[in-house]
Enzyme design. Structure first.
Site, short mmCIF file in Angstrom:
data_model
loop_
_atom_site.label_atom_id
_atom_site.label_comp_id
_atom_site.label_asym_id
_atom_site.label_seq_id
_atom_site.Cartn_x
_atom_site.Cartn_y
_atom_site.Cartn_z
N LYS A 114 0.83 -1.20 0.00
CA LYS A 114 0.00 0.00 0.00
C LYS A 114 0.87 1.25 0.00
O LYS A 114 1.96 1.27 0.60
CB LYS A 114 -0.93 -0.02 1.22
CG LYS A 114 -1.99 1.07 1.24
CD LYS A 114 -2.86 0.94 2.48
CE LYS A 114 -3.91 2.03 2.57
NZ LYS A 114 -4.73 1.93 3.80
N SER A 124 -9.50 2.16 3.07
CA SER A 124 -8.66 2.88 2.14
C SER A 124 -7.70 1.99 1.35
O SER A 124 -7.07 2.46 0.39
CB SER A 124 -7.86 3.95 2.89
OG SER A 124 -7.00 3.38 3.87
N GLY A 157 -6.68 1.61 10.04
CA GLY A 157 -6.92 2.51 11.17
C GLY A 157 -8.40 2.68 11.46
O GLY A 157 -8.78 3.19 12.51
N GLY A 158 -9.23 2.28 10.50
CA GLY A 158 -10.68 2.35 10.65
C GLY A 158 -11.36 1.39 9.69
O GLY A 158 -12.28 1.75 8.97
N GLY A 159 -10.85 0.14 9.68
CA GLY A 159 -11.42 -0.87 8.78
C GLY A 159 -10.76 -0.89 7.41
O GLY A 159 -11.25 -1.57 6.50
N SER A 160 -9.64 -0.21 7.23
CA SER A 160 -9.07 0.00 5.90
C SER A 160 -8.51 -1.25 5.24
O SER A 160 -8.27 -1.24 4.04
CB SER A 160 -7.99 1.08 5.95
OG SER A 160 -8.56 2.34 6.15
#
Length: 607
Positions: free
Chosen positions: A204, A280, A301-304
Site C-alpha cells: 500500500k 482505504s 486505522g478504521g477498517g481499511s
C-alpha cells in the site's frame, strides 16, 4: 445551565439492560460543484467552524465530549490485561528470522497437495495459493520470471483501459523483472530463501518500499518525505524472497472508506467495475481479488484492510495493536492503526503474517505482548480447540444491515459452525456503540491532523482532494479536551469488551452493513463526501481499531447482485491464533460458493 450530563461508571452498567439504537448520521451527500462549494465554506474563517460545530451538534458529539462527565481516566493507547495462552497453537519466535517463522507457519497448515491442484481440470473457480506457486517453481512448471512477465503484461493491459482505474500508483516493470530473475536463479541453484521466495506482493502506498516513493495517495507527499529504505514489515518480506511489484492505490491519506482517488484514478471492484472496492486499502484488495498478487500489505486505522477485503471477496487481517512494527509507514505515530496482510486465502494470510509480525522495541516494553502464535491445524488438538470456541453475537447490531442478504449469509455460517464443529453461539450486548464511534473519529482525526499539520500549514493542504480537505476541516474543530474525553471513552469501552470476553472468545459480525456501493460518475473527477455510506461501511469495524483488538474479514458468499459478503471475527487481545483458526473453518465451509471475478488474471497458467 442544565447542559451537564453524567455517565455511570462502566462497572455499574448492566449489559442485560443495554438497548440497541440504530445509527442516524446527519450529513449531506455531496459531489461535483457542490462539493467544491462545501469545501470553500468549511475552510472559510468564521463560517467553517460554525458549520463544523453544527454538524457535531446534530450528531451528538458536543453533548458527549463537552457536556458529559466521563468517570474513567483516559487511555491514550490500548492497554490490555494479561491473556491466557490459546489452546492448540505453535508459538513463533518473534526475535528470530522471518524465514524461520514462515517455515513454522507452513508446519501449522493442514495437508495440501499442490501437484494435484495444478493438474486438475475442475471447472470450479479457485485462487492459486502460495503453496501452488512454490510447488510450480520447484517442479519446473513455472519460474518467477515467467509469472513476472504474465503480471507485467496484465498490468500494462489494464492500465491502458479507459477510464483509468489503476490498482498500482508506482510500478516499474524492469525492477520487477530484476527481482524475478534473482528469484529464478535461486530456484535453479537450490538456494531458496523461504516458502515466500518468488511470491509476488504489492505494498500500500502509505508503507515504505524502496526505491518507490510513498505518496499516501496524494500528489505531493513524496516531496516532503523521502523514502531511503523499506519499512520494517517490508524488509521482513524481502528477506523471505518476496517479489515486490510496486505501490498500491489507496484513498488519499487513508481518509475514506470507498477507495475514491481523483489524483490517480479510482480503483474498480474486480467483481463489478462500476462499483467501489472499499478503502482505504483499495489497490491491495483489488490486486489480490483480480489474481495479480498472492498477497498484499495494507494499513487499517478504521477498517481499511477489512472493508475492501469484504467488498472484493478476499481475506484481510487486522492484527492486535502493536503486534506488527509500524516503522516506515505514514501512520506510524497513531494509536489505532496497524499494518496487516490481505490474501485470497486464510492460509496465505497466515504465512505473510508470520513473516511480518514482531513488535517495535518500544511496544515490547509498553504493551508487554503475549508471544505470537498460530493455530496448529495439522495437530490432533485443532478440532477440539475449534469446537470449544464461544462465539458472541449481538443480534440487533448484527442485523442492522442494508440488505438481509448480508445478515442471512452471516447467520447461515454461524449455524454451520455450530452443526459442523460444535461452536457455541452466545447472545451478547455491547453498550455505547455511538460513543465508541465518536471516540474513534476524534482519536484518528486528531492524530492524523497532528502529523499532517506542518505540511498543511506550509500550503500543502490546498492540494489535497476535496473530501480530505473536508475531513481536515472537521478534525481542526476538535479541541484538546475533546481528545482527552475520547480517551476516557476508550478506557470505558475497553472495560465493556473485556467483560464480554469473559463470556465469549470471539465476537462475530458482518464485516460491512452493505456490499460494494456504485461509483457516482460525478465523483470520479473531484471525489465526493457521503457519510451515510461511510457509516454503513464502518458500522462493525471500529471496535478493533479503537481498542486494538485482532480481527479478520473472511468471504462467505454473495448477495443477489453477485457482490461479495464478508464475515468479521473480532478476538481477544493478542488472540490472532483463535481468530485465524475460526477464519479457516469459515473459509472451508464456504469454499464451494466462491465465484470468479469479472476482472481476473491467471498469472500462473496464462499462455
Amino acid at each position: 445551565m442544565g447542559k451537564k450530563h453524567f455517565m455511570l461508571p462502566a462497572e455499574e452498567i448492566s449489559l442485560s439492560d443495554v438497548k440497541y439504537e440504530p445509527e442516524v448520521i446527519q450529513a449531506p451527500h455531496i459531489a461535483g460543484f457542490l462539493l467544491k462549494l462545501f469545501v470553500w465554506i468549511m475552510e472559510a474563517p468564521f463560517i467553517g467552524p460554525l458549520v463544523a460545530s453544527l454538524l457535531k451538534k446534530q450528531n451528538g458529539m458536543d453533548k458527549l465530549l463537552r457536556n458529559t462527565v466521563i468517570p474513567e481516566p483516559p487511555m491514550f493507547r490500548p492497554e490490555f490485561p494479561p491473556q491466557d495462552r490459546e489452546p492448540g497453537v505453535t508459538i513463533l519466535e518473534e526475535g528470530g528470522k522471518p524465514e524461520d517463522r514462515v517455515d513454522s507457519a507452513l508446519k501449522c497448515l493442514p495437508h495440501y497437495d499442490p501437484a494435484s491442484s495444478l493438474s486438475s481440470d475442475s471447472n470450479t473457480f479457485r485462487y492459486w495459493k502460495i503453496r501452488d506457486f512454490a510447488h510450480a517453481y520447484r517442479s519446473g512448471v513455472a519460474t518467477p520470471s515467467n509469472v513476472a512477465e504474465n503480471i507485467i503484461s496484465a498490468i500494462e493491459d489494464f492500465n491502458r483501459k479507459n477510464p483509468t482505474a489503476p490498482m498500482l500508483i508506482s510500478f516499474d516493470a524492469e525492477e520487477v523483472r530484476k527481482q524475478a530473475a534473482a528469484a529464478t536463479q535461486r530456484f535453479e541453484e537450490g538456494n531458496t530463501l523461504s516458502l515466500l521466495d518468488g511470491i509476488f506482493m504489492a505494498i500500500k502506498d502509505d508503507i515504505d518500499c524502496y526505491p518507490y516513493p510513498s505518496r499516501g495517495g496524494t500528489t505531493w507527499f513524496h516531496e516532503v518525505r523521502t523514502v531511503k529504505k523499506d519499512a520494517v514489515s517490508v524488509s521482513r518480506l524481502r528477506s523471505c524472497g518476496v517479489i515486490l511489484i510496486g505501490k498500491a492505490n489507496m484513498h488519499e491519506l487513508g481518509m475514506g472508506t470507498t477507495g475514491n482517488n481523483p489524483n490517480y484514478g479510482t480503483t474498480r471492484n474486480p467483481y463489478a467495475p462500476e462499483r467501489y472496492t472499499g478503502g482505504s486499502s483499495s489497490g491491495p484488495a483489488a490486486l489480490v481479488a483480480s489474481g495479480l498478487c498472492s498477497a498484499t500489505l495494507g494499513t487499517d486505522g478504521g477498517g481499511s484492510i477489512r472493508i475492501p477485503s469484504s467488498l472484493c471477496g478476499v481475506v484481510g487481517l487486522k492484527t492486535t495493536y502493536g503486534r506488527t512494527d509500524m516503522k516506515g509507514s505514514l501512520c506510524d505515530s497513531g494509536t489505532v492503526e496497524i499494518i496487516g496482510p490481505l490474501a485470497s486465502t486464510v492460509e496465505d494470510v497466515m504465512l505473510v503474517y508470520a513473516a511480518i509480525l514482531g513488535s517495535s522495541p518500544a511496544d515490547k516494553i509498553i504493551l508487554n505482548p503475549s508471544p505470537p502464535c498460530l493455530p496448529n491445524m495439522a495437530s490432533s488438538e485443532s478440532a477440539n480447540a475449534l469446537g470449544s470456541l464461544r462465539l458472541g453475537k449481538y443480534s440487533e447490531w448484527f442485523n442492522d444491515v442494508s440488505s438481509t442478504d448480508i445478515s442471512d449469509k452471516c447467520e447461515d455460517v454461524l449455524n454451520l459452525l455450530g452443526k459442523t464443529h460444535g461452536c457455541e453461539a452466545i447472545e451478547i450486548a455491547i453498550p455505547e456503540l455511538h460513543e465508541m464511534t465518536t471516540a474513534h473519529v476524534v482519536s484518528i482525526g486528531s492524530e492524523s491532523l497532528s502529523s499532517l499539520n506542518p505540511d498543511i500549514e506550509d500550503g500543502k493542504g490546498m492540494i489535497l482532494t476535496y473530501d480530505t480537505r473536508i475531513n481536515m476541516a472537521l478534525f481542526r474543530s476538535f479541541s484538546a479536551s475533546d481528545y482527552v474525553a475520547a480517551q476516557c471513552l476508550r478506557r470505558r469501552i475497553m472495560h465493556h469488551f473485556m467483560e464480554i470476553f469473559q463470556k465469549v472468545d470471539i465476537v462475530v459480525t458482518p464485516t460491512t452493513s452493505m456490499t460494494a456501493p456504485i461509483i457516482p460518475t460525478s465523483a470520479l473527477k473531484s471525489g465526493e463526501t457521503d457519510l451515510h455510506v461511510t457509516g454503513a461501511l464502518m458500522r462493525f469495524v471500529v471496535p478493533a481499531n479503537l481498542l486494538g483488538l485482532p480481527a479478520i474479514s473472511v468471504p462467505i458468499g454473495y448477495d443477489k447482485q453477485g457482490l461479495p459478503i464478508g464475515l468479521q471475527l473480532i478476538g481477544r487481545p493478542w488472540g490472532e491464533a483463535s481468530v485465524l483458526r475460526l477464519a479457516s473453518a469459515v473459509e472451508e465451509l464456504c469454499a464451494e460458493s466462491r465465484k470468479k471475478p469479472v476482472s481476473f488474471f491467471d498469472t500462473l497458467k496464462r499462455n
